[in-house]
Every structure is written in C-alpha cells, then in structure tokens.
Scaffold this active site. Structure first.
Site, PDB file in Angstrom:
ATOM      1  N   SER A  67       0.378  -0.976   0.130  1.00 58.34           N
ATOM      2  CA  SER A  67      -0.018  -0.079   0.088  1.00 58.34           C
ATOM      3  C   SER A  67       0.379   1.407   0.074  1.00 58.34           C
ATOM      4  O   SER A  67       0.241   1.902  -0.165  1.00 58.34           O
ATOM      5  CB  SER A  67      -0.922  -0.128   1.155  1.00 58.34           C
ATOM      6  OG  SER A  67       0.012   0.466   2.064  1.00 58.34           O
ATOM      7  N   LYS A 104       0.801   3.916   6.728  1.00 51.21           N
ATOM      8  CA  LYS A 104      -0.074   4.980   5.906  1.00 51.21           C
ATOM      9  C   LYS A 104       0.650   7.020   6.275  1.00 51.21           C
ATOM     10  O   LYS A 104       1.307   7.079   7.214  1.00 51.21           O
ATOM     11  CB  LYS A 104      -1.394   5.845   6.065  1.00 51.21           C
ATOM     12  CG  LYS A 104      -2.194   3.929   5.890  1.00 51.21           C
ATOM     13  CD  LYS A 104      -2.620   3.507   4.875  1.00 51.21           C
ATOM     14  CE  LYS A 104      -3.010   1.855   4.268  1.00 51.21           C
ATOM     15  NZ  LYS A 104      -2.398   1.253   4.652  1.00 51.21           N
TER      16      LYS A 104
END
Length: 146
Positions: A67, A104
């Site tokens: 990701s 993230k």
C-alpha cells in the site's frame, strides 16, 4: 533484539552494540566514472547514531504489503519509527486502527484525519469516532535490501 508480534507488523527494539561502527569512505561513491582509491578517507560510521535520535522511543518494524510503494516503502523493508515525534500532516505514520497496525501517510484537515496509501489500488481511510485509532509513531527512515 526483542520482538513483539502485533497482528500485521513485527516490531524490534534497537540494541546498541559497542564498537559496531563500520568503515565509512567519506569521498562519495561515484555512480559514473570511478575515482582513484587514493581519494578515500576512512572514518567510522554507526548506523545507530545516524538513524536513531531517541533510543528509548525508537523501534523497527518490517513492512508487509504494497500500500505504500509510491512512497518507496516496499514489502519486507525495515522501518525506523520514532514514537517521540509529533504527528503532522503529510508525515508517514505507523497507526493502530481497529485492532491492526498499518503504515500510511497522515492527512489532517480541520477536524478530520485521513490515512492515505501511496498506491492507487488501496482506498483512503477516513478516521471517525467509531474507529479504535492511535498514531503509534512516525517513520523517520527506511532500510532496504538490494
């Protein structure tokens, strides 16, 4: 190194080893034409001193997944995470979200927090009061194998 095993990341605490500094050739390594070996001036380099600013608040964790490939974080890379740093917009953070750890980019605006992946195949996550959420630490460095 001690290990803890949260669901998706394995954390390591730094272990300083006296005299573990490696030679550093401070002339720069040419990616073009080679320079004469006479130009090298040897010094000692400790990766602990370079990468760890606050030993008590620093941990390592391995990346699992794809990701964050757009930010250069790839599967099995080793993250250096400092828990003493303040979270800020646009920083890359390790977060605890609904029972799992994730890494993230933080997006903070007005009264909202978003966790943005750096891969278009993954959704942006809007953090709400319904989430069990904690910013665990800020990524300061990534260590890669080549």
């Amino acid at each position: 190194m001690k290990t803890q095993t949260p669901r998706s990341l394995i954390f390591f605490t730094p272990e300083t080893i006296e005299g573990a500094a490696a030679p550093l050739f401070d002339a720069g390594i040419s990616a073009g034409f080679p320079s004469p070996a006479d130009d090298f001036k040897e010094q000692r380099l400790s990766l602990d001193e370079e990468l760890v600013k606050n030993k008590e608040a620093t941990f390592y964790a391995r990346v699992s997944g794809q990701s964050m490939i757009g930010a250069g974080l790839e599967d099995n890379d080793l993250l250096v995470i400092d828990r003493s740093l303040e979270p800020e917009n646009n920083k890359i953070a390790v977060c605890f979200l609904d029972g799992e750890f994730t890494v993230k980019r933080l997006r903070v605006s007005a009264d909202e927090i978003w966790l943005q992946p750096e891969n278009p195949n993954y959704p942006i996550i809007n953090i709400t009061e319904d989430n069990n959420f904690l910013i665990w630490g800020i990524v300061t460095n990534v260590i890669k194998k080549v």
